[in-house]
Scaffold this active site. Sequence first.
Site, PDB file in Angstrom:
ATOM      1  N   GLY A  46      -8.955  39.885  24.226  1.00  0.00           N
ATOM      2  CA  GLY A  46      -7.764  39.941  23.972  1.00  0.00           C
ATOM      3  C   GLY A  46      -6.987  38.436  24.654  1.00  0.00           C
TER       4      GLY A  46
ATOM      5  N   LYS B  54     -23.056  43.994  12.833  1.00  0.00           N
ATOM      6  CA  LYS B  54     -22.929  43.835  14.248  1.00  0.00           C
ATOM      7  C   LYS B  54     -23.334  44.737  15.119  1.00  0.00           C
ATOM      8  CE  LYS B  54     -20.918  41.060  17.365  1.00  0.00           C
ATOM      9  NZ  LYS B  54     -19.380  41.151  18.108  1.00  0.00           N
TER      10      LYS B  54
HETATM   11  N1  NAD Z   1     -16.106  39.582  25.213  1.00  0.00           N
HETATM   12  C1  NAD Z   1     -16.931  39.450  24.444  1.00  0.00           C
HETATM   13  O1  NAD Z   1     -17.629  38.230  24.302  1.00  0.00           O
HETATM   14  C2  NAD Z   1     -16.920  40.091  23.026  1.00  0.00           C
HETATM   15  C3  NAD Z   1     -17.335  39.508  21.809  1.00  0.00           C
HETATM   16  C4  NAD Z   1     -17.217  40.296  20.507  1.00  0.00           C
HETATM   17  C5  NAD Z   1     -16.743  41.456  20.545  1.00  0.00           C
HETATM   18  N2  NAD Z   1     -16.156  42.057  21.933  1.00  0.00           N
HETATM   19  C6  NAD Z   1     -15.485  43.287  21.962  1.00  0.00           C
HETATM   20  O2  NAD Z   1     -14.249  42.972  21.968  1.00  0.00           O
HETATM   21  C7  NAD Z   1     -13.998  44.499  22.524  1.00  0.00           C
HETATM   22  C8  NAD Z   1     -13.215  44.007  24.269  1.00  0.00           C
HETATM   23  O3  NAD Z   1     -14.153  43.337  24.972  1.00  0.00           O
HETATM   24  P1  NAD Z   1     -13.592  42.358  26.114  1.00  0.00           P
HETATM   25  O4  NAD Z   1     -14.828  41.762  26.444  1.00  0.00           O
HETATM   26  O5  NAD Z   1     -12.605  41.751  25.911  1.00  0.00           O
HETATM   27  O6  NAD Z   1     -13.392  43.643  27.039  1.00  0.00           O
HETATM   28  P2  NAD Z   1     -12.633  43.603  28.563  1.00  0.00           P
HETATM   29  O7  NAD Z   1     -12.985  44.821  29.491  1.00  0.00           O
HETATM   30  O8  NAD Z   1     -12.725  42.180  29.099  1.00  0.00           O
HETATM   31  O9  NAD Z   1     -11.065  43.854  28.133  1.00  0.00           O
HETATM   32  C9  NAD Z   1     -10.781  44.963  27.661  1.00  0.00           C
HETATM   33  C10 NAD Z   1      -9.174  45.109  28.395  1.00  0.00           C
HETATM   34  O10 NAD Z   1      -8.682  46.188  27.782  1.00  0.00           O
HETATM   35  C11 NAD Z   1      -7.366  46.726  28.976  1.00  0.00           C
HETATM   36  N3  NAD Z   1      -7.249  47.970  28.276  1.00  0.00           N
HETATM   37  C12 NAD Z   1      -7.810  49.044  28.206  1.00  0.00           C
HETATM   38  N4  NAD Z   1      -7.058  50.209  28.030  1.00  0.00           N
HETATM   39  C13 NAD Z   1      -6.096  49.500  27.918  1.00  0.00           C
HETATM   40  C14 NAD Z   1      -4.617  50.235  27.520  1.00  0.00           C
HETATM   41  N5  NAD Z   1      -4.455  51.652  27.250  1.00  0.00           N
HETATM   42  N6  NAD Z   1      -3.508  49.452  27.343  1.00  0.00           N
HETATM   43  C15 NAD Z   1      -3.620  48.072  27.490  1.00  0.00           C
HETATM   44  N7  NAD Z   1      -4.831  47.697  27.867  1.00  0.00           N
HETATM   45  C16 NAD Z   1      -5.999  48.501  28.092  1.00  0.00           C
HETATM   46  C17 NAD Z   1      -8.438  46.488  30.101  1.00  0.00           C
HETATM   47  O11 NAD Z   1      -7.451  46.624  31.149  1.00  0.00           O
HETATM   48  C18 NAD Z   1      -9.014  45.272  29.831  1.00  0.00           C
HETATM   49  O12 NAD Z   1      -8.170  44.293  30.387  1.00  0.00           O
HETATM   50  C19 NAD Z   1     -15.074  45.303  22.995  1.00  0.00           C
HETATM   51  O13 NAD Z   1     -15.285  45.922  22.008  1.00  0.00           O
HETATM   52  C20 NAD Z   1     -16.309  44.349  22.898  1.00  0.00           C
HETATM   53  O14 NAD Z   1     -17.384  44.816  22.450  1.00  0.00           O
HETATM   54  C21 NAD Z   1     -16.211  41.130  22.998  1.00  0.00           C
HETATM   55  C1  PAF Z   2     -24.187  39.519  20.549  1.00  0.00           C
HETATM   56  C2  PAF Z   2     -24.406  39.888  21.909  1.00  0.00           C
HETATM   57  C3  PAF Z   2     -25.397  41.102  22.102  1.00  0.00           C
HETATM   58  C4  PAF Z   2     -24.944  38.803  22.963  1.00  0.00           C
HETATM   59  O1  PAF Z   2     -24.748  39.420  24.052  1.00  0.00           O
HETATM   60  C5  PAF Z   2     -23.088  40.600  22.392  1.00  0.00           C
HETATM   61  O2  PAF Z   2     -22.116  41.294  21.429  1.00  0.00           O
HETATM   62  C6  PAF Z   2     -23.168  41.618  23.778  1.00  0.00           C
HETATM   63  O3  PAF Z   2     -23.589  41.131  24.609  1.00  0.00           O
HETATM   64  O4  PAF Z   2     -22.462  42.629  23.436  1.00  0.00           O
END
Ligand code: NAD
Ligand code: PAF
Length: 309
Positions: free
Chosen positions: A12, A185
């Site tokens: 985010g 994915k």
């Molecule tokens: N981090 C990555 O590299 C990555 C890559 C691709 C996809 N994703 C996906 O994206 C999504 C988010 O991942 P992330 O790594 O950013 O997670 P994260 O845990 O870093 O962030 C999630 C955020 O959501 C907030 N949150 C939870 N409930 C909330 C609410 N009710 N209102 C407002 N905020 C709220 C939390 O406080 C936290 O800051 C997941 O589904 C993850 O699998 C992550």
């Molecule tokens: C692609 C991936 C498996 C790489 O670490 C990632 O989506 C993760 O960690 O969830």
Amino acid sequence: MHVGVLGAGAMGSLFAGRLAASGAETTLLAHASAHTAAIRDDGLRLGRPDGSRATVGVDVVTDPASAPDCDAVLVFVKSTDTADAIEEWRPVLTDATVATLQNGLGNAAALVAALPEDGVLAGTTSHGAVVEEPGVVRHAGTGNTRLGRWDGPNDAPVERLAATLSSAGIDTAVVADPRTAVWRKVLVNVGINAATALARVENGALVERESGERLLRRAVSEAARVARAEGVAVGDPVAETRRVAERTASNASSMRQDLERGRATEVEALHGAVVSRASEQDLPAPVNRTLADLVRLAESQGSSGRGQP
Ligand SMILES: NC(=O)c1ccc[n+]([C@@H]2O[C@H](COP(=O)([O-])OP(=O)(O)OC[C@H]3O[C@@H](n4cnc5c(N)ncnc54)[C@H](O)[C@@H]3O)[C@@H](O)[C@H]2O)c1
Ligand SMILES: CC(C)(CO)[C@@H](O)C(=O)[O-]
């Protein structure tokens, strides 16, 4: 187009930071935390993959009643928090086009069920991000982003949102069938996440060791049969998962990081969802069932290993 980004975690913050830096009207819809306080006080410090760092001012709102009207909201909470986040931010979501780029099965369906009048967009992103310290996010890897209409009215402005993201440096392709992108994915995640989390190995171990290769192949092949039974064309998901494991060889998967930090994992939206959908299709899923149960057991111990009630 005013874009709300729901969830000020790694992704985010990355997306909100890139959008705000490009001049798009952007608001982070977030829970109050040291991270959101640092963004308000000093701006978001965004580390780029090339090592450079930029500071971006991003508006943060922690009270749904004070949120501005958003044309689109990108949901970036973990899939464990989707349902609660929809309820909490319903006033903002109701009048917006809502889009999810989260990992896992079930997020788009939860949005459609809660916001039946609105168009829901869904897709995937291969960008990666990490919160390094409050106010500091590292853009860990770049990749493609795919977005399409999941359900609802045909006039949801997917092209406009994709263009806004692309102008912010997040190249986004509009796809006709986001279900395929989301399933593909998920197949990569079921091949990598639980095995690396439970064995505490980096992603590369799954292509470097025979035992890892076997786990990857069995978990993905079993889940792919479920996707195909749902009519989704998944290509060669074992080869694709191997490619991702090679490309991210030195990464600790998100599930491994979550388990090691005592946080809830996304196991229910990944291996857990594969098992439920397999049973709907009358298909066996013993590998994913076992992986899911092992992750649940590990989760119940927390990071301290003392066990939770
Ligand atoms: N981090 C990555 O590299 C990555 C890559 C691709 C996809 N994703 C996906 O994206 C999504 C988010 O991942 P992330 O790594 O950013 O997670 P994260 O845990 O870093 O962030 C999630 C955020 O959501 C907030 N949150 C939870 N409930 C909330 C609410 N009710 N209102 C407002 N905020 C709220 C939390 O406080 C936290 O800051 C997941 O589904 C993850 O699998 C992550
Ligand atoms: C692609 C991936 C498996 C790489 O670490 C990632 O989506 C993760 O960690 O969830």
